[in-house]
Structure formats: C-alpha cells, structure tokens
Write an enzyme that holds these catalytic residues in place. Structure first.
Site, mmCIF file in Angstrom:
data_model
loop_
_atom_site.group_PDB
_atom_site.id
_atom_site.type_symbol
_atom_site.label_atom_id
_atom_site.label_comp_id
_atom_site.label_asym_id
_atom_site.label_seq_id
_atom_site.Cartn_x
_atom_site.Cartn_y
_atom_site.Cartn_z
ATOM 1 N N GLY A 219 0.761 -1.245 0.000
ATOM 2 C CA GLY A 219 0.000 0.000 0.000
ATOM 3 C C GLY A 219 0.789 1.291 0.000
ATOM 4 N N ASP B 242 -4.841 1.953 11.028
ATOM 5 C CA ASP B 242 -6.246 1.702 11.371
ATOM 6 C C ASP B 242 -6.300 1.249 12.832
ATOM 7 O OD1 ASP B 242 -9.037 1.133 10.078
ATOM 8 O OD2 ASP B 242 -8.527 -0.779 10.972
HETATM 9 P P1 5GP Z 1 -3.969 -1.873 10.979
HETATM 10 O O1 5GP Z 1 -2.967 -2.945 11.243
HETATM 11 O O2 5GP Z 1 -3.527 -0.513 11.470
HETATM 12 O O3 5GP Z 1 -5.322 -2.229 11.511
HETATM 13 O O4 5GP Z 1 -4.176 -1.802 9.430
HETATM 14 C C1 5GP Z 1 -3.190 -1.366 8.587
HETATM 15 C C2 5GP Z 1 -3.384 -1.889 7.184
HETATM 16 O O5 5GP Z 1 -4.738 -2.210 6.921
HETATM 17 C C3 5GP Z 1 -3.022 -0.838 6.165
HETATM 18 O O6 5GP Z 1 -1.668 -0.918 5.800
HETATM 19 C C4 5GP Z 1 -3.946 -1.177 5.015
HETATM 20 O O7 5GP Z 1 -3.333 -2.117 4.169
HETATM 21 C C5 5GP Z 1 -5.155 -1.817 5.652
HETATM 22 N N1 5GP Z 1 -6.279 -0.861 5.835
HETATM 23 C C6 5GP Z 1 -6.778 -0.366 6.970
HETATM 24 N N2 5GP Z 1 -7.807 0.464 6.747
HETATM 25 C C7 5GP Z 1 -7.970 0.485 5.419
HETATM 26 C C8 5GP Z 1 -8.871 1.204 4.537
HETATM 27 O O8 5GP Z 1 -9.742 1.995 4.915
HETATM 28 N N3 5GP Z 1 -8.699 0.974 3.196
HETATM 29 C C9 5GP Z 1 -7.745 0.120 2.707
HETATM 30 N N4 5GP Z 1 -7.702 -0.025 1.385
HETATM 31 N N5 5GP Z 1 -6.897 -0.545 3.490
HETATM 32 C C10 5GP Z 1 -6.996 -0.359 4.827
#
Ligand code: 5GP
Length: 180
Positions: free
Chosen positions: A48, A107
């Site tokens: 990403g 996130d």
């Molecule tokens: P975390 O580990 O912080 O929950 O999530 C991080 C990863 O989740 C990000 O690098 C991304 O790949 C994915 N992610 C989280 N929220 C979103 C979103 O709203 N859209 C997309 N496309 N990916 C997300």
C-alpha cells in the site's frame, strides 16, 4: 465530484490529488527538519505505501537517507485478520539506524505495533512512523499513533493512492471513501 463503482460498492472522491500533494509536502518538510544531520532509513511497507513513499521521498528537503521495503499483510477484503504475516522480510540491517516506517494508513495499529517491536528487536536506534492516513477512532495500540500524518480519516473504508480493495484501485490518483 468523481466516483468509482467496484464489486457492488460505491466510492466517492474525498482527497483530491492537489490536497494529497499538499499533505505530502508538509510531512516531507517536518521529517527533513526533524532528521537534519541524521541519515534515516525509511522502511516502506508494501504494497500500500509505495505511492505515498514515492512522493514523500521526493518531498524531503535535501535529506541524506536510504530506503528499503518490507511486505506484510493483515487484511482480507475490508476486514482485518488480526495477525501479521511477513511476506517479504526486511533485507537491510537496521541495527543502530534511525528508522522511519512509511505506511499508507494506520487503522487499529496492529501492523505498526508489531512492526515497531520487530525493528526495535533488531536493534534500531529509533523507530518513528509516517502514514498518509490515520483513523484515530479505530486505534487499539497506543504506540502505533503515527509521528507524521498526511490526513486523519473517519472510520470508513478508503481506496486509491496506494490503498486497495482486494488488490485493485491502488493506481487511483485521489483517495475515495466508500458510501453506504
Ligand atoms: P492496521 O494494522 O492498522 O489495523 O491496518 C493497517 C493496514 O490495513 C493498512 O496498511 C492497510 O493495508 C489496511 N487498511 C486499513 N484500513 C484500510 C482502509 O480503509 N482501506 C484500505 N484499502 N486498506 C486499509
């Protein structure tokens, strides 16, 4: 306003290319100021972050620095799976380096929480995080709040500018929010 339809979902443009460019410029300035005289190593989180990272590296104000890549995955479709998988492990020595992780979005913070622990365990001097987007309401790991943030976003799923929906839409030049 531009919109995209994909797999039965409707997405509307939220951050324009011009707004994104202004955010990236401001993050680049902050990092360049904070790391003046240091030689940080940017750890770019694939897939990403590749779009944000490409712009951010060129928004740095004459900072001497290196880049390396890591690929992790914690998501399937629109939901987290809860565990982090190292698909492409780190290729570079991080011991005694000032490391800046480059992410597309934070996130729950699980990815960053685990990555930080991993990099500290490998002997990095310091570990900070630059993320294009941050969802403050969803954060579950306090140490995962990014040090440098392009833009805060509410809880909706977003795509574009590197962010995918099942592998597609990373190439959109703006960031789009899903609409119910
Ligand atoms: P975390 O580990 O912080 O929950 O999530 C991080 C990863 O989740 C990000 O690098 C991304 O790949 C994915 N992610 C989280 N929220 C979103 C979103 O709203 N859209 C997309 N496309 N990916 C997300």
């Amino acid at each position: 306003m531009r919109s995209i339809d994909d797999q039965g979902y409707h997405f509307e443009e939220w951050l324009t290319p011009e707004q994104i460019a202004a955010d990236v410029k401001q993050v680049g300035k902050q990092i360049s100021r904070d790391y003046e005289g240091k030689e940080p190593l940017f750890v770019i989180v694939l897939n990403g972050a590749f779009v944000f990272a490409a712009d951010l590296m060129r928004a740095l104000d004459g900072l001497r620095c290196e880049q390396t890549f890591i690929r992790v995955s914690s998501y399937y479709g629109m939901a987290t799976t809860g565990t982090l998988e190292f698909i492409v492990p780190l290729q570079q020595v991080v011991e005694n380096r000032d490391v800046i992780i480059v992410e597309d979005i934070v996130d729950t913070g699980l990815t960053i929480h685990q990555l930080k622990a991993h990099l500290r365990g490998l002997g990095a001097t310091s570990v900070r995080v630059a993320s294009m987007l941050f969802k403050p309401n969803k954060l579950e790991y306090d140490d995962a709040k990014p040090d440098y943030i392009g833009h805060e976003v509410s809880d909706e799923f977003v795509i574009g500018y590197g962010l995918d929906f099942d592998g597609f839409n990373r190439n959109l030049d703006a960031i789009y929010k899903v609409k119910k």
